[in-house]
Write an enzyme that holds these catalytic residues in place. Structure first.
Site, PDB file in Angstrom:
ATOM      1  N   ASP A  13       0.818  -1.217   0.000  1.00  0.00           N
ATOM      2  CA  ASP A  13       0.000   0.000   0.000  1.00  0.00           C
ATOM      3  C   ASP A  13       0.849   1.264   0.000  1.00  0.00           C
ATOM      4  O   ASP A  13       0.458   2.283   0.562  1.00  0.00           O
ATOM      5  CB  ASP A  13      -0.979   0.004   1.200  1.00  0.00           C
ATOM      6  CG  ASP A  13      -1.739  -1.300   1.288  1.00  0.00           C
ATOM      7  OD1 ASP A  13      -2.277  -1.718   0.254  1.00  0.00           O
ATOM      8  OD2 ASP A  13      -1.748  -1.920   2.365  1.00  0.00           O
ATOM      9  N   LYS A  16       2.068   2.185  -5.115  1.00  0.00           N
ATOM     10  CA  LYS A  16       2.766   1.689  -6.307  1.00  0.00           C
ATOM     11  C   LYS A  16       1.953   1.946  -7.569  1.00  0.00           C
ATOM     12  O   LYS A  16       2.509   2.170  -8.634  1.00  0.00           O
ATOM     13  CB  LYS A  16       3.021   0.178  -6.187  1.00  0.00           C
ATOM     14  CG  LYS A  16       4.055  -0.180  -5.156  1.00  0.00           C
ATOM     15  CD  LYS A  16       4.356  -1.667  -5.176  1.00  0.00           C
ATOM     16  CE  LYS A  16       3.205  -2.530  -4.721  1.00  0.00           C
ATOM     17  NZ  LYS A  16       2.941  -2.495  -3.283  1.00  0.00           N
ATOM     18  N   GLY A  40      -4.174  -4.164  -4.229  1.00  0.00           N
ATOM     19  CA  GLY A  40      -5.146  -3.104  -4.478  1.00  0.00           C
ATOM     20  C   GLY A  40      -4.417  -1.850  -4.882  1.00  0.00           C
ATOM     21  O   GLY A  40      -3.634  -1.305  -4.122  1.00  0.00           O
ATOM     22  N   HIS A  41      -4.617  -1.451  -6.122  1.00  0.00           N
ATOM     23  CA  HIS A  41      -3.992  -0.211  -6.583  1.00  0.00           C
ATOM     24  C   HIS A  41      -5.093   0.810  -6.808  1.00  0.00           C
ATOM     25  O   HIS A  41      -6.065   0.496  -7.477  1.00  0.00           O
ATOM     26  CB  HIS A  41      -3.324  -0.373  -7.957  1.00  0.00           C
ATOM     27  CG  HIS A  41      -2.343  -1.483  -8.043  1.00  0.00           C
ATOM     28  ND1 HIS A  41      -1.164  -1.479  -7.351  1.00  0.00           N
ATOM     29  CD2 HIS A  41      -2.351  -2.605  -8.769  1.00  0.00           C
ATOM     30  CE1 HIS A  41      -0.488  -2.570  -7.659  1.00  0.00           C
ATOM     31  NE2 HIS A  41      -1.193  -3.273  -8.511  1.00  0.00           N
ATOM     32  N   GLN A 223       1.908  -6.378  -3.431  1.00  0.00           N
ATOM     33  CA  GLN A 223       2.353  -6.487  -2.030  1.00  0.00           C
ATOM     34  C   GLN A 223       3.734  -5.826  -1.872  1.00  0.00           C
ATOM     35  O   GLN A 223       3.999  -4.870  -2.570  1.00  0.00           O
ATOM     36  CB  GLN A 223       2.359  -7.942  -1.514  1.00  0.00           C
ATOM     37  CG  GLN A 223       0.968  -8.538  -1.381  1.00  0.00           C
ATOM     38  CD  GLN A 223       0.446  -9.080  -2.685  1.00  0.00           C
ATOM     39  OE1 GLN A 223       1.121  -9.800  -3.381  1.00  0.00           O
ATOM     40  NE2 GLN A 223      -0.761  -8.736  -3.019  1.00  0.00           N
TER      41      GLN A 223
HETATM   42  P1  IMP Z   1      -2.879 -13.028   1.559  1.00  0.00           P
HETATM   43  O1  IMP Z   1      -1.977 -12.401   0.549  1.00  0.00           O
HETATM   44  O2  IMP Z   1      -4.344 -12.765   1.284  1.00  0.00           O
HETATM   45  O3  IMP Z   1      -2.599 -14.483   1.777  1.00  0.00           O
HETATM   46  O4  IMP Z   1      -2.597 -12.314   2.972  1.00  0.00           O
HETATM   47  C1  IMP Z   1      -1.355 -12.470   3.654  1.00  0.00           C
HETATM   48  C2  IMP Z   1      -0.924 -11.164   4.309  1.00  0.00           C
HETATM   49  O5  IMP Z   1      -0.544 -10.225   3.305  1.00  0.00           O
HETATM   50  C3  IMP Z   1      -2.034 -10.477   5.122  1.00  0.00           C
HETATM   51  O6  IMP Z   1      -1.449  -9.835   6.235  1.00  0.00           O
HETATM   52  C4  IMP Z   1      -2.574  -9.445   4.158  1.00  0.00           C
HETATM   53  O7  IMP Z   1      -3.217  -8.375   4.814  1.00  0.00           O
HETATM   54  C5  IMP Z   1      -1.300  -9.005   3.459  1.00  0.00           C
HETATM   55  N1  IMP Z   1      -1.530  -8.461   2.126  1.00  0.00           N
HETATM   56  C6  IMP Z   1      -1.868  -9.134   1.022  1.00  0.00           C
HETATM   57  N2  IMP Z   1      -1.962  -8.306  -0.029  1.00  0.00           N
HETATM   58  C7  IMP Z   1      -1.653  -7.082   0.419  1.00  0.00           C
HETATM   59  C8  IMP Z   1      -1.536  -5.788  -0.221  1.00  0.00           C
HETATM   60  O8  IMP Z   1      -1.707  -5.620  -1.422  1.00  0.00           O
HETATM   61  N3  IMP Z   1      -1.192  -4.769   0.596  1.00  0.00           N
HETATM   62  C9  IMP Z   1      -0.936  -4.927   1.917  1.00  0.00           C
HETATM   63  N4  IMP Z   1      -1.024  -6.096   2.543  1.00  0.00           N
HETATM   64  C10 IMP Z   1      -1.376  -7.171   1.802  1.00  0.00           C
END
Ligand code: IMP
Length: 428
Positions: A13, A16, A40-41, A223
């Site tokens: 977040d 990017k 999420g962009h 991420q």
């Molecule tokens: P997952 O990717 O849904 O398996 O989640 C694993 C961890 O990564 C969790 O703590 C999510 O909140 C975090 N996470 C996954 N995608 C994002 C992102 O795009 N931004 C911030 N945190 C993320």
């Protein structure tokens, strides 16, 4: 042959999407290489804001080719929702290329993500619940479904059967749920495959040819560094490699073709989900950052945990990604603070750590050692050069640069596309 990797330097977040879109105006291809619709962009163009989860953020630029690489896990239903949403707003997505080797998030992956988190109870990861972890687990367990499997009914049926064989036992016996029907799942996936087919391509070949022809490719990470399954705060991480190395494995392009690695970093820090976060603020300054920075998840709407800039994390990001440049975002959010703390090192049980502890227990126990810089009150959104920034603001940026072991090449000063100060070009 410029191959530019753009990754998050913190916990995600960082903004990017905006950076990708900005650089994207000068590149020919934007390729996503990891993650799925857990990303999420928000991309702001003029008065319109686009929330994208799976599509590369460069999709809104008609002059470039958006690519979903083999390292991404694709939920076809989400992909079509995003395509339909953008096309309804006049944005053509027909030039999208999806790797035939990318893995599919099937409905049963979403089910498993949710039941597993519930089952973990206080040990839960705080996932986005989008089926990301179970889809990657199937990939590693060699029972995944890849995009090209969707085009052969017999073959797909066998694969779904193999994948559900053990899962159904778990769902019924461990989680007390109904088993998932193999025939019905296969039919659903075949239908999704029909619609997906026009976008499917050998994206590794396309990207390598493009680079050989001198075209510019931007590798867009989802991420961020601290959520990397190998290099992040394991086990509170995502299931892919958002660090720069993931750009190669996630697209099929070799490391010698990468010419630049850009890390995006917020002027403070945020995290969603569970896991250690040394500079997290539990007082009113945390709430202030959340409100000023609109720190609520694009994907899940969850309020983000907020804290001060952590230079240990950023130094680590420079090291693990081999950063050549940092894009510092949301500097404007800090306007109005009298003083701004920066975490320069950690105290772990009385011992100073200037570098990231590899032992997660030590990281969880890390207390930030702060240095404090004076703040500024002036609105910086109209500053177009570094020199136009208030002197204390310049000092803050210079200190972050020094502590991060990497130059800061662009600075975000507001949500609009032109709210950015370019200090060094990101493209040549
Ligand atoms: P997952 O990717 O849904 O398996 O989640 C694993 C961890 O990564 C969790 O703590 C999510 O909140 C975090 N996470 C996954 N995608 C994002 C992102 O795009 N931004 C911030 N945190 C993320």
């Amino acid at each position: 042959m410029p191959g530019i990797v753009l990754i998050g330097a913190q916990w995600g977040d960082e903004g990017k999407g905006k950076a990708t879109d900005l650089i994207g105006t000068k590149v020919d291809y934007v390729a996503r290489f990891n993650g799925g619709n857990n990303a999420g962009h928000s991309v702001v163009v003029g008065n319109e804001s686009y929330a994208l989860h799976l599509l590369p953020s460069g999709i809104i630029n008609p002059h470039l080719t958006p690519v979903i690489g083999n390292g991404v896990v694709v939920d076809p239903e989400v992909l079509f929702q995003e395509i339909d949403g953008l096309e309804a707003r006049g944005i053509d997505c027909s030039h999208l290329k999806v790797s035939e080797a990318a893995h599919i998030i099937a409905p049963y992956h979403r089910t498993l993500d949710k039941v597993t988190e519930r089952f973990l109870g206080k040990h839960k990861i705080g996932t986005t619940g989008r089926g990301i972890g179970p889809a990657y687990a199937d990939k590693i367990n060699r029972v995944g479904i890849r995009v090209h499997d969707l085009f052969n009914a017999k073959h797909l049926h066998d694969k779904v059967e193999a994948s559900l064989h053990q899962k159904n036992q778990m769902l019924v016996k461990l989680y007390n749920r109904r088993p998932i029907d193999v025939d019905q799942t296969t039919d659903e996936l075949l239908k999704l495959g029909e619609r997906l087919k026009p976008y499917v391509a050998n994206t590794g070949l396309i990207l390598n040819k493009a680079l050989d022809e001198g075209k510019t490719v931007l590798f867009e990470g989802a991420q961020a560094t601290m959520l990397d399954v190998d290099h992040g705060t394991y086990p509170f991480v995502t299931s892919s490699n958002p660090t720069a190395g993931g750009a190669c494995t996630g697209t099929g392009v070799g490391p010698t073709k990468i010419t630049r690695v850009i890390g995006v970093s917020k002027a403070y820090a945020t995290r969603v989900g569970e896991g250690p976060f040394p500079t997290e603020l539990f007082d009113e300054s945390g709430e202030w950052l959340r409100q000023q920075g609109h720190e609520f998840g694009v994907t899940t709407g969850r309020p983000r945990r907020c804290g001060w800039f952590d230079a240990v994390v950023n130094r680590y990001a420079s090291q693990v990604n081999g950063l050549t440049d940092i894009v510092l975002t949301k500097l404007d959010v800090l306007t109005g603070l009298k003083e701004i703390p920066i975490c320069v090192a950690y105290d772990v049980d009385g011992e100073r750590h200037d570098d990231m502890p590899t032992d997660q227990a030590a990281f969880a126990a890390a207390k930030p050692i702060y240095e404090t810089m004076p703040g500024w009150d002036e609105d910086i959104s109209d500053c177009h050069t570094f020199e136009e920034l208030p002197a204390t603001c310049q000092d803050y940026v210079k200190r972050l640069e020094e502590l991060s072991n990497c130059r800061i090449s662009a600075i975000g000063t507001g949500p609009q596309r032109d709210h950015i100060i370019s200090v060094h070009s990101l493209i040549d």
